[in-house]
Design an enzyme around this catalytic site. Structure first.
Site, PDB file in Angstrom:
ATOM      1  N   TYR A 188      93.095 102.475  16.145  1.00  0.00           N
ATOM      2  CA  TYR A 188      93.128 102.904  17.546  1.00  0.00           C
ATOM      3  C   TYR A 188      94.156 102.062  18.321  1.00  0.00           C
ATOM      4  O   TYR A 188      94.991 102.602  19.059  1.00  0.00           O
ATOM      5  CB  TYR A 188      91.732 102.746  18.148  1.00  0.00           C
ATOM      6  CG  TYR A 188      91.600 103.232  19.570  1.00  0.00           C
ATOM      7  CD1 TYR A 188      91.524 104.593  19.854  1.00  0.00           C
ATOM      8  CD2 TYR A 188      91.549 102.338  20.639  1.00  0.00           C
ATOM      9  CE1 TYR A 188      91.400 105.042  21.153  1.00  0.00           C
ATOM     10  CE2 TYR A 188      91.427 102.783  21.943  1.00  0.00           C
ATOM     11  CZ  TYR A 188      91.348 104.132  22.200  1.00  0.00           C
ATOM     12  OH  TYR A 188      91.235 104.584  23.492  1.00  0.00           O
ATOM     13  N   ILE A 199      86.167 102.765  30.422  1.00  0.00           N
ATOM     14  CA  ILE A 199      85.821 103.885  31.294  1.00  0.00           C
ATOM     15  C   ILE A 199      84.558 104.538  30.746  1.00  0.00           C
ATOM     16  O   ILE A 199      84.454 104.753  29.516  1.00  0.00           O
ATOM     17  CB  ILE A 199      86.970 104.928  31.322  1.00  0.00           C
ATOM     18  CG1 ILE A 199      88.334 104.263  31.597  1.00  0.00           C
ATOM     19  CG2 ILE A 199      86.679 106.053  32.316  1.00  0.00           C
ATOM     20  CD1 ILE A 199      88.478 103.540  32.910  1.00  0.00           C
ATOM     21  N   VAL A 228      95.835 119.000  18.609  1.00  0.00           N
ATOM     22  CA  VAL A 228      97.124 118.356  18.899  1.00  0.00           C
ATOM     23  C   VAL A 228      97.853 117.870  17.645  1.00  0.00           C
ATOM     24  O   VAL A 228      99.061 117.656  17.678  1.00  0.00           O
ATOM     25  CB  VAL A 228      96.993 117.176  19.904  1.00  0.00           C
ATOM     26  CG1 VAL A 228      96.544 117.649  21.277  1.00  0.00           C
ATOM     27  CG2 VAL A 228      96.091 116.074  19.368  1.00  0.00           C
ATOM     28  N   SER A 284      88.387 119.065  27.963  1.00  0.00           N
ATOM     29  CA  SER A 284      87.064 119.676  28.125  1.00  0.00           C
ATOM     30  C   SER A 284      85.997 118.679  28.569  1.00  0.00           C
ATOM     31  O   SER A 284      84.911 119.075  28.967  1.00  0.00           O
ATOM     32  CB  SER A 284      86.639 120.356  26.813  1.00  0.00           C
ATOM     33  OG  SER A 284      86.540 119.388  25.789  1.00  0.00           O
ATOM     34  N   GLY A 305      92.903 117.629  25.503  1.00  0.00           N
ATOM     35  CA  GLY A 305      91.548 117.062  25.440  1.00  0.00           C
ATOM     36  C   GLY A 305      90.867 117.095  26.791  1.00  0.00           C
ATOM     37  O   GLY A 305      90.259 116.109  27.224  1.00  0.00           O
ATOM     38  N   SER A 361      95.852 102.655  26.272  1.00  0.00           N
ATOM     39  CA  SER A 361      94.586 101.926  26.401  1.00  0.00           C
ATOM     40  C   SER A 361      94.857 100.431  26.480  1.00  0.00           C
ATOM     41  O   SER A 361      95.832  99.941  25.897  1.00  0.00           O
ATOM     42  CB  SER A 361      93.697 102.191  25.178  1.00  0.00           C
ATOM     43  OG  SER A 361      92.618 101.286  25.150  1.00  0.00           O
ATOM     44  N   LYS A 369      97.588 103.440  20.112  1.00  0.00           N
ATOM     45  CA  LYS A 369      97.777 103.330  21.568  1.00  0.00           C
ATOM     46  C   LYS A 369      98.986 102.463  21.909  1.00  0.00           C
ATOM     47  O   LYS A 369      99.661 102.692  22.919  1.00  0.00           O
ATOM     48  CB  LYS A 369      96.498 102.781  22.215  1.00  0.00           C
ATOM     49  CG  LYS A 369      95.307 103.747  22.119  1.00  0.00           C
ATOM     50  CD  LYS A 369      95.596 105.027  22.889  1.00  0.00           C
ATOM     51  CE  LYS A 369      94.461 106.022  22.830  1.00  0.00           C
ATOM     52  NZ  LYS A 369      94.725 107.228  23.621  1.00  0.00           N
TER      53      LYS A 369
END
Ligand code: NAD
Length: 244
Positions: free
Chosen positions: A151, A184, A60, A10, A8, A138, A155
């Site tokens: 999520y 972030i 992935v 890019s 990931g 995270s 994580k």
């Protein structure tokens, strides 16, 4: 020097990690799933600064694609020393309304994807004199977050995966760690980090600002460096003090 593969890569944190590792002398595999042109721009930036990079396209969560692409990249680059599992998605929603499909898709990319990459990269990493895996977890995986059940689970799962692999690979000198970012500023968080929501969040962050992709990349670069050779199975928090 060494060879690194960043999933990931890019945009966002992955992009900063790829550029940072290239600055540290690594030949970098820039993985992308859809945005070939964005990956090409990252590679151009690395090359313009005197570094070396390859474009490595795969999803992935697609086991055969992962295996083929990693095998090809390792052959092209002449080995693999660092794998950074950064690729991730977030499908937000209150638990009662999360579909099985969205739950599964999040787990498939964030957790199974990291596992598949570790598995496909293992042979090469175990041959390296200083193999490293850095998984991007995270703060949400550590403390949970309403509206992010899949999520958070994915994580948190990455932390378990990290510690199991750290024990499994320790005898071969391969370290396995997590970096756990707080908030972030990237495209993933753009919707959350505006207006009222952002000012409320900033009140909870002792350092008084959200993080940058480079803040996270610094921790990954350190864990990938020879200076971090005695650190394994750890969760390095990069969160401005949000969680201590
Ligand atoms: P982002 O959405 O900008 O980047 C995620 C990258 O993963 C994208 O390049 C995307 O194309 C790639 N990706 C998604 N699915 C993929 C797949 N199936 N195969 C390959 N690549 C895939 O988000 P970001 O903020 O840069 O996030 C990077 C990582 O950091 C993620 O794992 C995210 O969960 C984690 N993280 C981010 C924050 C934050 O505040 N931004 C906080 C904690 C953890």
């Amino acid at each position: 020097m060494g060879v690194a593969l960043v999933t990931g890569a890019s945009r966002g944190i992955g992009r900063a990690v790829a550029i940072g590792l290239a600055q540290d002398g690594f030949v970098v595999g820039v993985n992308y799933v859809h945005s070939e042109s964005a990956a090409a721009a990252v590679i151009a930036e690395i090359k313009a600064a005197g570094g070396q990079a390859f474009s490595v396209g795969f999803d992935v969560s697609d086991e055969s694609a992962v295996e083929t692409a990693i095998k090809t990249f390792v052959a092209q680059a002449g080995g693999l020393d660092v794998l950074c599992n950064n690729a991730g998605i977030a499908i937000d929603g209150l638990a009662m309304r999360v579909s099985r499909q969205d739950w599964q898709h999040t787990l498939d990319v964030n957790l199974t994807g990291a596992f598949l990459c570790c598995k496909a990269a293992s042979r090469a990493l175990l041959k390296s004199p200083a193999g490293r895996i850095v998984n991007i977890s995270s703060v949400v995986g550590e403390q949970g977050n309403a509206g992010q059940v899949s999520y958070a689970a994915s994580k948190a799962g990455l932390i378990g995966l990290t510690r199991a692999l750290a024990r499994e690979y320790a005898a071969r000198g391969v370290t396995v760690n997590c970096v756990s970012p707080g908030y972030i500023e990237t495209e993933m968080t753009a919707a959350h980090l505006t207006g009222e929501k952002k000012s409320e969040l900033l009140k909870r962050i002792p350092l008084g600002r959200v993080g940058t992709p480079e803040d996270v990349a610094s921790a990954v670069r350190f864990l990938a460096s020879p200076e971090a050779s005695y650190i394994t199975g750890q969760v390095v928090r990069v969160n401005g003090g949000l969680l201590m």
